[in-house]
Design an enzyme around this catalytic site. Structure first.
Site, PDB file in Angstrom:
ATOM      1  N   SER A 179      39.356  -7.145   5.095  1.00  0.00           N
ATOM      2  CA  SER A 179      40.153  -6.028   5.588  1.00  0.00           C
ATOM      3  C   SER A 179      39.404  -5.205   6.641  1.00  0.00           C
ATOM      4  CB  SER A 179      40.573  -5.119   4.426  1.00  0.00           C
ATOM      5  OG  SER A 179      39.471  -4.424   3.905  1.00  0.00           O
ATOM      6  N   LYS A 192      36.638   1.371   4.059  1.00  0.00           N
ATOM      7  CA  LYS A 192      37.662   1.613   5.086  1.00  0.00           C
ATOM      8  C   LYS A 192      37.099   2.556   6.144  1.00  0.00           C
ATOM      9  CE  LYS A 192      41.113  -0.619   3.059  1.00  0.00           C
ATOM     10  NZ  LYS A 192      40.150  -1.386   2.224  1.00  0.00           N
TER      11      LYS A 192
END
Lengths: 172, 172
Positions: free
Chosen positions: A93, A130
């Site tokens: 991701s 993230k």
DNA sequence: TTCTTGAAATATGTAACAGAATTCAAAAAG
DNA sequence: CTTTTTGAATTCTGTTACATATTTCAAGAA
């Protein structure tokens, strides 16, 4: 015959001529660590040469001088030992930030998570990585992979900021 | 009154109850390093906790147990200290292998450069990073960026193999 | 001039020591 | 009888002290 005695200036081994160039003192250490510590202190085994790629600097040789000096990984990558931990990244991701599956992340808990920083957060008991975005008072956790959606972040019981990623270590 | 003397089994401080759980001995160290070395052996300051991302393992805390144990960067990344050096990557010719401009490469000279390995070679006095390909007896140095062409490699005066890249360290 | 040799001065590894810490059990206190 | 206090035993621990090794200077020999 023996007219060589008496106090003489400069005679004898020079002061400060020991292997370290500074005073020493005895310290008690566990026997199993003695050898390792002496290598650490004497040969500076952990400080390895650093070269620059793409720079024509003669013909470099590990035996010669080091164009860029030496480097100790721990010192270089871990500025705040007490506030630093490692995290093993999973998934793709964050592939856009150069973070691959299985990479080792160096995370500093003492850094403030500003807009644009890559952070480690725990959500529902899971650690995840993230990029943090602050926008109009709202904080977003944005993956760097268009297959994944951004998620809104609010510090609460189930979501907690752990630290800022300073380095990514990728094995080949 | 004083009937507490004499040899008694088990009296006194237990043998082997020191802070290291093993015998110690005095070692002479330079004074400027003493504090650092004691932190090194006593608090194992260089061994930092390692967590796993994306794995639900309760609510991890640096103060609690470490799900994945601890890690020492030098030990983990440098297997052969005497044969290892660092190189600073320049350019984007190996972007496909996750090597960005400015990345730090860990290079091991003791590894054999097999087909498919990323290697550091010196060409015309410059260090460069490429993926090595052996094909029908010919050795190629292949960039991982279609903007750059592969080049043929022959060990000679102007071209010399320096080592195999084991890790890429990328700063964020 | 060069080499050898003796004494001086510091380096270096470790034995040894003094004080702290810890344990057991006798003695005292409750 | 149970709990607390106290004294001696034993080891830990930081540092001092020392014996030996190493290095330097200069006198004396070659």
């Amino acid at each position: 015959m023996t007219n060589q005695g008496g106090r003489r200036e400069g005679a004898g081994r020079p002061k400060g001529s020991n292997q370290y160039g500074e005073p020493t003192r005895p310290v008690r250490l566990p026997v199993s660590q003695v050898e390792r510590v002496l290598r650490f202190v004497r040969e500076r085994e952990h400080e390895l040469p650093l070269y620059a790629c793409g720079v024509s600097a003669g013909f470099p040789s590990p035996a010669d001088d080091y164009s860029e000096g030496t480097l100790d990984l721990n010192t270089h990558l871990v500025r705040q030992p007490a506030a630093t931990f490692f995290a093993r990244a999973r998934g793709d991701s964050m592939i856009g930030a150069g973070i691959h599956d299985g990479d080792l992340l160096v995370v500093d808990r003492s850094l403030t998570a500003e807009d644009g920083k890559v952070v480690v957060v725990s959500i529902n008991g899971e650690l995840t990585v993230k990029r943090m975005r602050r926008e109009k008072g709202v904080t977003w956790l944005v993956p760097e992979n268009s297959d994944y959606p951004p998620i809104q972040f609010q510090e609460q019981d189930e979501a907690h900021l752990w630290g800022v990623v300073t380095n990514v270590i990728h094995s080949l």
